[in-house]
Design an enzyme around this catalytic site. Structure first.
Site, mmCIF file in Angstrom:
data_model
loop_
_atom_site.group_PDB
_atom_site.id
_atom_site.type_symbol
_atom_site.label_atom_id
_atom_site.label_comp_id
_atom_site.label_asym_id
_atom_site.label_seq_id
_atom_site.Cartn_x
_atom_site.Cartn_y
_atom_site.Cartn_z
ATOM 1 N N TYR A 142 105.874 61.546 22.910
ATOM 2 C CA TYR A 142 107.176 61.361 23.550
ATOM 3 C C TYR A 142 108.020 62.607 23.797
ATOM 4 O O TYR A 142 109.035 62.529 24.484
ATOM 5 C CB TYR A 142 107.991 60.335 22.754
ATOM 6 C CG TYR A 142 107.374 58.952 22.814
ATOM 7 C CD1 TYR A 142 107.497 58.180 23.958
ATOM 8 C CD2 TYR A 142 106.642 58.439 21.755
ATOM 9 C CE1 TYR A 142 106.917 56.920 24.036
ATOM 10 C CE2 TYR A 142 106.060 57.182 21.819
ATOM 11 C CZ TYR A 142 106.204 56.429 22.963
ATOM 12 O OH TYR A 142 105.626 55.189 23.039
ATOM 13 N N PHE A 188 111.340 48.689 14.805
ATOM 14 C CA PHE A 188 111.475 47.960 16.061
ATOM 15 C C PHE A 188 110.378 48.384 17.005
ATOM 16 O O PHE A 188 109.674 49.367 16.730
ATOM 17 C CB PHE A 188 112.866 48.194 16.689
ATOM 18 C CG PHE A 188 113.190 49.625 17.001
ATOM 19 C CD1 PHE A 188 112.904 50.172 18.253
ATOM 20 C CD2 PHE A 188 113.771 50.456 16.047
ATOM 21 C CE1 PHE A 188 113.198 51.511 18.535
ATOM 22 C CE2 PHE A 188 114.069 51.782 16.322
ATOM 23 C CZ PHE A 188 113.793 52.313 17.562
HETATM 24 C C1 LIG Z 1 100.381 55.970 24.304
HETATM 25 C C2 LIG Z 1 99.934 55.296 25.596
HETATM 26 C C3 LIG Z 1 100.955 54.219 25.959
HETATM 27 C C4 LIG Z 1 99.871 56.376 26.695
HETATM 28 O O1 LIG Z 1 99.721 55.760 27.959
HETATM 29 P P1 LIG Z 1 99.066 56.520 29.223
HETATM 30 O O2 LIG Z 1 99.328 55.661 30.411
HETATM 31 O O3 LIG Z 1 97.697 56.912 28.904
HETATM 32 O O4 LIG Z 1 99.996 57.800 29.308
HETATM 33 P P2 LIG Z 1 100.130 58.740 30.602
HETATM 34 O O5 LIG Z 1 98.891 58.680 31.404
HETATM 35 O O6 LIG Z 1 101.405 58.430 31.309
HETATM 36 O O7 LIG Z 1 100.259 60.158 29.866
HETATM 37 C C5 LIG Z 1 101.237 61.093 30.169
HETATM 38 C C6 LIG Z 1 100.937 62.356 29.407
HETATM 39 O O8 LIG Z 1 101.007 62.074 27.993
HETATM 40 C C7 LIG Z 1 99.786 62.443 27.358
HETATM 41 N N1 LIG Z 1 99.529 61.449 26.313
HETATM 42 C C8 LIG Z 1 99.553 60.124 26.438
HETATM 43 N N2 LIG Z 1 99.252 59.540 25.267
HETATM 44 C C9 LIG Z 1 99.037 60.534 24.383
HETATM 45 C C10 LIG Z 1 98.671 60.552 23.014
HETATM 46 N N3 LIG Z 1 98.461 59.419 22.319
HETATM 47 N N4 LIG Z 1 98.559 61.745 22.409
HETATM 48 C C11 LIG Z 1 98.744 62.887 23.108
HETATM 49 N N5 LIG Z 1 99.086 62.926 24.429
HETATM 50 C C12 LIG Z 1 99.219 61.754 25.041
HETATM 51 C C13 LIG Z 1 98.751 62.387 28.453
HETATM 52 O O9 LIG Z 1 97.636 63.174 28.149
HETATM 53 C C14 LIG Z 1 99.531 62.899 29.642
HETATM 54 O O10 LIG Z 1 99.602 64.301 29.526
HETATM 55 P P3 LIG Z 1 99.572 65.238 30.836
HETATM 56 O O11 LIG Z 1 100.787 64.834 31.639
HETATM 57 O O12 LIG Z 1 99.646 66.620 30.278
HETATM 58 O O13 LIG Z 1 98.297 64.917 31.543
HETATM 59 C C15 LIG Z 1 98.535 54.660 25.442
HETATM 60 O O14 LIG Z 1 97.640 55.649 25.040
HETATM 61 C C16 LIG Z 1 98.466 53.534 24.426
HETATM 62 O O15 LIG Z 1 98.672 52.390 24.769
HETATM 63 N N6 LIG Z 1 98.178 53.841 23.142
HETATM 64 C C17 LIG Z 1 98.015 52.806 22.114
HETATM 65 C C18 LIG Z 1 99.323 52.103 21.765
HETATM 66 C C19 LIG Z 1 100.387 53.074 21.355
HETATM 67 O O16 LIG Z 1 100.186 53.927 20.482
HETATM 68 N N7 LIG Z 1 101.556 52.943 21.960
HETATM 69 C C20 LIG Z 1 102.729 53.748 21.664
HETATM 70 C C21 LIG Z 1 103.612 52.995 20.766
HETATM 71 S S1 LIG Z 1 105.003 53.938 20.228
#
Ligand SMILES: CC(C)(COP(=O)(O)OP(=O)(O)OC[C@H]1O[C@@H](n2cnc3c(N)ncnc32)[C@H](O)[C@@H]1OP(=O)(O)O)[C@@H](O)C(=O)NCCC(=O)NCCS
Length: 421
Positions: free
Chosen positions: A137, A421
């Site tokens: 984030y 949350f």
């Molecule tokens: C976290 C999550 C929502 C990311 O979704 P996503 O659609 O793959 O994210 P994006 O494609 O928009 O990624 C944007 C950027 O963030 C990075 N990023 C996304 N998730 C990341 C992670 N877990 N760790 C490190 N970097 C991450 C991407 O590499 C990308 O980087 P870039 O712009 O340099 O290429 C997804 O991996 C997920 O559902 N994870 C499991 C559930 C979870 O942990 N949710 C968060 C709850 S707080």
């Protein structure tokens, strides 16, 4: 809920276009299913319908491939207590997932950017969240702002220095449902970093309603009654007997211990440490500066067994956010805030102190330049700006400005949030 039937034939022209938008009530089952998959679980029968009571559809986002939900995110408004104490309405972000089949294609970026802009347009000065993984984030302007800690108390060495003046009563969940919310509300409004709790939150947590997929905790609960008969604290805990060659070796796990006076704090911790057949007390999601050791003859009986980032803050409106809180010392700072997402950047003059603050846009020369995630980390007064500066996350333009800002932003009460949350 039964597994979705796959009726569509695989298209020869490839997958449908990806869109991001808020959902309608008829899409909740697919949204809940997608959220569960993202968090490696499965939705229970009726979970979608139950969830409809929690979500605000105007701020519940879905990523769709055709009509199939492949991404989820939502926010809700909740009060956030600030140093002062004062409070702002914050946009709390939750239920963030993208399906494993659609990860790293920018869907989170689209959903979160849409929601942050909508929250800013609504006039919510800050956003908050709890991150599943640290690296996600920061790129969206959030900074780690409040840590939480877990503790282990070895009861062999525990002797309290004093007695509390009130008494502890074991109560049933229905009684706790009646007594705990006012105590929490008094606690919350003086505790920087804490957030509000809805009636639905209390009903669900204290098992007053049937929630699809939920299993009963089978714990115990107490309230603390002052000598004058006021309820000043409550405790929820679990404990199970354990033995080692005919000697008791039980662990009492504190689920929540909330108090509004030092006397109640002493009374409830002492209760936990004096339950028979228990040799160890464990507590998670606690304040990083837990005062328990000061109540003991041997403070080393309390060990901080873990510490981690908990609440992340994203400033959406610098002027509104910074003028809403109070500052430890009186001072003036001109802060240049950079924001890669173009939401909150600009140069701001802050005049703040213990009695109030103003913050307005300015053309004056900046004392400091910092990215919006660093401002988020500082916002609740729990992080060291000196440390952030050492790590290159602040630029100082006038000598002593980092030190002055560090002192001003510190919260005399260590920020703490005890609500997931
Ligand atoms: C976290 C999550 C929502 C990311 O979704 P996503 O659609 O793959 O994210 P994006 O494609 O928009 O990624 C944007 C950027 O963030 C990075 N990023 C996304 N998730 C990341 C992670 N877990 N760790 C490190 N970097 C991450 C991407 O590499 C990308 O980087 P870039 O712009 O340099 O290429 C997804 O991996 C997920 O559902 N994870 C499991 C559930 C979870 O942990 N949710 C968060 C709850 S707080």
């Amino acid at each position: 809920m039964t597994a979705r039937k796959i009726t569509k034939k695989t298209s020869r022209t490839g997958p449908a276009k990806l869109t991001v938008r808020t959902i309608t009530s008829s899409e909740i089952d697919g949204w809940v299913r997608s959220k569960a998959t993202g968090f490696l679980s499965h939705p229970a029968e009726g979970e979608g319908e139950y969830h409809l009571g929690d979500v605000d559809l105007d701020r519940t986002w879905g990523a769709f491939e055709g009509t199939t939900c492949v991404g989820t995110l939502r926010s809700f408004a909740t009060p956030l207590t600030l140093p002062g104490p004062t409070e702002v309405t914050s946009a709390a972000l939750t239920n963030v997932t993208v399906a494993p089949t659609h990860r790293r294609r920018g869907l989170l970026t689209k959903m979160i950017t849409s929601d942050l802009r909508a929250s800013a347009d609504r006039g919510e000065p800050v956003g908050i969240l709890i991150a599943s993984e640290y690296p996600i984030y920061g790129r969206f302007g959030y900074g780690a702002a409040v840590d939480a800690a877990s503790y282990t108390v070895d009861l062999a060495n525990v002797r309290f220095r004093q007695q509390s003046s009130g008494h502890v009563e074991l109560v049933d969940l229905a009684t706790l449902r009646r007594e705990a919310p006012p105590v929490y509300e008094r606690f919350r409004t003086t505790q920087p970093g804490s957030i509000g709790r809805s009636d639905r939150w209390w009903d669900r947590t204290l098992e007053q309603v049937d929630v699809p997929g939920a299993t009963a905790v089978k714990g115990y609960q107490t309230i603390y009654m002052s000598r004058e008969g006021e309820v000043q604290g409550y405790l929820r805990y679990t404990a199970a007997p354990e033995w080692d060659l005919m000697r008791p070796k039980g662990t009492l796990n504190i689920a929540e211990l909330v108090t509004t006076s030092p006397d109640a704090y002493l009374g409830l911790w002492r209760y936990c440490c004096e339950v028979d057949l228990v040799t160890r007390v464990q507590a998670g999601d606690r304040c990083i500066h837990e005062p328990l050791a000061w109540f003991l003859e041997d403070g080393r009986a309390v060990r901080q067994s873990g510490r981690f980032d908990f609440i992340w803050v994203r400033v959406l409106d610098v002027a509104a956010a910074l003028s809403a809180r109070r500052y430890l010392t009186k001072g003036r700072l001109v802060i240049e805030v950079t924001d890669g997402q173009g939401i909150a950047g600009g140069r701001f003059a802050l005049d703040g102190g213990p009695d109030g603050a103003t913050c307005t846009s300015t053309n004056a020369t900046a004392d400091l330049t910092l990215p919006v995630d660093t401002l988020g980390s500082m916002y609740l007064g729990g992080m060291s700006l000196l440390a952030l500066a050492d790590a290159g996350r602040v630029d100082e333009h006038s000598s002593g400005a980092v030190m002055r800002a560090d002192t001003m932003f510190r919260s005399p009460v260590t920020p703490w949030c005890t609500t997931w949350f």
